[in-house]
Scaffold this motif. Structure first.
Motif, mmCIF file in Angstrom:
data_model
loop_
_atom_site.group_PDB
_atom_site.id
_atom_site.type_symbol
_atom_site.label_atom_id
_atom_site.label_comp_id
_atom_site.label_asym_id
_atom_site.label_seq_id
_atom_site.Cartn_x
_atom_site.Cartn_y
_atom_site.Cartn_z
ATOM 1 N N SER B 10 58.401 28.665 64.486
ATOM 2 C CA SER B 10 58.961 29.327 63.172
ATOM 3 C C SER B 10 59.692 28.001 62.664
ATOM 4 O O SER B 10 60.612 27.395 63.940
ATOM 5 C CB SER B 10 59.365 30.626 63.527
ATOM 6 O OG SER B 10 60.800 30.526 64.383
ATOM 7 N N THR B 11 60.794 28.183 61.902
ATOM 8 C CA THR B 11 61.812 27.373 60.791
ATOM 9 C C THR B 11 62.767 28.490 61.219
ATOM 10 O O THR B 11 63.193 29.471 60.656
ATOM 11 C CB THR B 11 61.253 27.558 59.969
ATOM 12 O OG1 THR B 11 59.917 26.304 59.804
ATOM 13 C CG2 THR B 11 62.121 25.889 59.284
ATOM 14 N N HIS B 12 64.371 27.947 61.516
ATOM 15 C CA HIS B 12 65.470 28.645 62.009
ATOM 16 C C HIS B 12 66.402 27.528 61.050
ATOM 17 O O HIS B 12 66.480 26.667 60.390
ATOM 18 C CB HIS B 12 65.779 28.916 62.970
ATOM 19 C CG HIS B 12 65.268 29.836 63.927
ATOM 20 N ND1 HIS B 12 65.623 30.347 64.484
ATOM 21 C CD2 HIS B 12 63.499 29.174 64.163
ATOM 22 C CE1 HIS B 12 64.719 31.479 65.221
ATOM 23 N NE2 HIS B 12 63.452 30.665 65.379
ATOM 24 N N VAL B 13 67.422 28.835 60.475
ATOM 25 C CA VAL B 13 68.568 27.681 59.619
ATOM 26 C C VAL B 13 69.573 28.206 60.100
ATOM 27 O O VAL B 13 70.158 29.626 60.069
ATOM 28 C CB VAL B 13 68.426 28.286 58.615
ATOM 29 C CG1 VAL B 13 69.725 27.292 57.378
ATOM 30 C CG2 VAL B 13 67.605 27.577 57.974
#
Lengths: 168, 152
Positions: B10-13
């Motif tokens: 998953s992409t996290h910021v």
């Protein structure tokens, strides 16, 4: 000479946000636990040497340094081993304060994880409180611990601290 | 043998909304930018330092006396960015350059707008190009770039 300083409204602050975008890859063992959340159940792994059950699964036993291959499905019932009353508001907070973040020991598991407690006033939560997971509606389940809305009291008698002391 | 497991990604910021207080000297520089001009400061030996610093970088003495510089200047050195990253100030190719503004003794790092690297040369004259008045907020982006002066 510059008259830049003679303005009535000099610049005194600067917004300097920092930002990091990254991809997190969960790995095989943790992906099994994540898939369990999407199915509405807790999936852990048992160490073949010490027989301890780790949830969420990490793929190995940190004590015995061996792979944990045996999968264990755990129930929704659990015990609060210890907890924290959150009274401090912070940016991005989505839950009304005060609320309880607790270490949750699922029945049959040997390690705890953090969970939200609801359905009981904050000043009545205690070590040994028996709770059960409340999942989001089936159509909202996903591969995330957010699939568990919170834990709520079951009404069973508390567990004696001496019965879970080694999990604190 | 266990069945193959799909691995989740998953992409996290991660982002922090820092603010910092700029102090009287950088504050004057940013206030100048908001007014559409570039402000330097005099160092101990009379040199004009741009962007201004609170202390002379060579002697450590306190600086004093703001000076307007530019808007024209000279490219001292430069690097061409053929493939700008997502956080670059331009989405199309551009040059980072050290620009010594007219009236200044030090150079300011900024963007030079050019159609190709063949147009950029050390020693070339450039002019500061600002955002329109209503768009300027007192930050370095108010000075959106330097543009090459016509040489013909």
């Amino acid at each position: 000479m510059s008259d830049a300083l003679e303005t009535q409204d000099p610049v005194t602050m600067l917004s300097t946000p920092i930002r990091l975008d990254y991809d997190f890859t969960a790995g095989v063992a943790q992906s099994r636990s994540l898939r369990g959340y999407a199915e509405g159940r807790f999936v852990g792994q048992r160490c073949p040497v010490c027989k301890k059950v780790y949830v969420p699964s990490r793929g190995s036993c940190p004590v015995d340094a061996v792979p944990t291959k045996e999968e264990v499905v755990l129930p929704n019932t659990a015990t609060v081993t210890t907890f924290c009353v959150v009274n401090v508001p912070f940016a991005g907070q989505s839950i009304e304060i005060p609320y309880i973040t607790a270490s949750i020991l699922l029945d049959g598991a040997d390690i705890t994880f953090m969970g939200l407690i609801q359905g009981i006033p904050a000043d009545e939560v205690r070590m040994g409180l028996r709770v059960e997971a409340v999942w989001v509606p089936k159509e909202e389940l996903g591969p995330t611990l957010a699939s568990v809305k919170y834990f709520q009291p079951t009404g069973e008698p508390d567990r004696e601290i001496s019965t879970f002391r080694e999990h604190l | 043998m266990a069945e193959p497991t799909e691995v989740y990604t998953s992409t996290h910021v991660l982002e922090y909304p820092y603010s910092r207080s700029v102090g009287p000297v950088i504050g004057a520089f940013l206030t100048g930018l908001r007014e559409g001009k570039i402000v330097g400061i005099r160092g101990e030996n009379g040199r004009v330092i741009v962007p201004p610093t609170e202390y002379d970088p060579e002697t450590g003495a306190e600086t004093s006396g703001f000076v307007d510089v530019g808007p024209g200047g000279v490219i001292e050195t430069w690097a061409w960015v053929e493939h700008p990253r997502d956080d670059a100030p331009r989405s199309t190719p551009f040059a980072w350059a050290l620009v010594r503004l007219d009236g200044a003794d030090t150079a300011l790092l900024h963007v030079v707008d050019a159609a190709s690297k063949d147009e950029v040369t050390t020693g070339a004259r450039v002019t500061a190009h600002f955002l329109d008045e209503g768009e300027r907020q007192g930050r370095i982006q108010d000075l959106c770039c330097f543009q090459l002066e016509e040489t013909s």
